[in-house]
Design an enzyme around this catalytic site. Sequence first.
Site, PDB file in Angstrom:
ATOM      1  N   ASP A  39      46.252  -6.700  -6.674  1.00 38.42           N
ATOM      2  CA  ASP A  39      46.810  -5.439  -6.185  1.00 38.42           C
ATOM      3  C   ASP A  39      46.022  -4.979  -4.963  1.00 38.42           C
ATOM      4  O   ASP A  39      44.892  -4.502  -5.069  1.00 38.42           O
ATOM      5  CB  ASP A  39      46.737  -4.405  -7.309  1.00 38.42           C
ATOM      6  CG  ASP A  39      47.334  -3.050  -6.932  1.00 38.42           C
ATOM      7  OD1 ASP A  39      47.719  -2.863  -5.757  1.00 38.42           O
ATOM      8  OD2 ASP A  39      47.402  -2.177  -7.815  1.00 38.42           O
ATOM      9  N   ASP A  62      55.531  -2.498 -15.327  1.00 37.29           N
ATOM     10  CA  ASP A  62      54.088  -2.720 -15.245  1.00 37.29           C
ATOM     11  C   ASP A  62      53.371  -1.498 -15.794  1.00 37.29           C
ATOM     12  O   ASP A  62      53.860  -0.371 -15.694  1.00 37.29           O
ATOM     13  CB  ASP A  62      53.645  -3.040 -13.813  1.00 37.29           C
ATOM     14  CG  ASP A  62      53.930  -1.929 -12.820  1.00 37.29           C
ATOM     15  OD1 ASP A  62      53.072  -1.047 -12.631  1.00 37.29           O
ATOM     16  OD2 ASP A  62      55.030  -1.932 -12.224  1.00 37.29           O
ATOM     17  N   GLU A  81      46.162  -2.309  -2.046  1.00 40.23           N
ATOM     18  CA  GLU A  81      46.818  -1.103  -1.552  1.00 40.23           C
ATOM     19  C   GLU A  81      45.789  -0.118  -1.025  1.00 40.23           C
ATOM     20  O   GLU A  81      44.596  -0.417  -0.964  1.00 40.23           O
ATOM     21  CB  GLU A  81      47.694  -0.480  -2.632  1.00 40.23           C
ATOM     22  CG  GLU A  81      46.999  -0.124  -3.938  1.00 40.23           C
ATOM     23  CD  GLU A  81      47.983   0.441  -4.965  1.00 40.23           C
ATOM     24  OE1 GLU A  81      48.403   1.594  -4.787  1.00 40.23           O
ATOM     25  OE2 GLU A  81      48.332  -0.287  -5.928  1.00 40.23           O
TER      26      GLU A  81
END
Length: 268
Positions: free
Chosen positions: A156, A67, A158
């Site tokens: 994503d 990625d 986080e």
Amino acid sequence: MSTVLAALGVGIPALALVLSGTAAAAPDAPVPSHPGDDFAGSQILRHEGTSKSGVTLTPVRGTEGADVSSHQGSVAWASLRKSGVRFTYIKATESTSYKNPSFTQQYNGSYKAGIIRGSYHFATPNTSSGAVQARYFVAHGGGWSKDGKTLPGALDMEYNPYGATCYGLSRQGMVNWVRDFARTYKAKTGRDVVLYTSTSWWKTCTGNNSGFSRTNPLWVPHYGSTVGALPAGWKYQTVWQYTSKGATVGDHNRFNGSLARLKALANG
């Protein structure tokens, strides 16, 4: 090993996009000031580090991937393909104010090199609602097409690189925000968004909610010799980000299945 081809296709109708209890943008929510530094795993590495043993081994089974974000700039896709990489996720957007300036080269270049590609959105739940960010993501590279070489987009989730770990939301507020994003993405693309998150962050910020495990494939970061414990509900991961120190680009992943199963996920 089988994979969570968890576009299991349970039809979720287009619902009202602003849900009760869903986080809206705070009036003074800051525009991300260093989005180029925010990539999948940037805050996982900062807050959780690597395994205590310090050992990072390439997983034996599965399909190799990578990625990237603007952090990598122009990527040598032919070299990655030659090294065995067969899929990649590319950062497209963050909040509703940033698009990866290297996205076009990375997204089109990986496709031309014969690598199955997908894009991801770095969430900032304190700057706008999940629905607003999902629409921005789809409009700036997060869409999906049934061409056999495009993976469903990824969200994503986080640690907040700008402040409070959980972006100032309660656990239920965070669950509502993710649900808002996921439902909007499904309505826009017909696919269930892939969910990138660490077990530790998910436990802290959602109370280890298990409500997404039947619909959303899991992409989990854990830098060590094993994938470790998974968030509640998921029996196995779809993608494991197993190192931040891989060849050519740092972040390397393993899809939990064969190349044929990876292509099946791409095809929906």
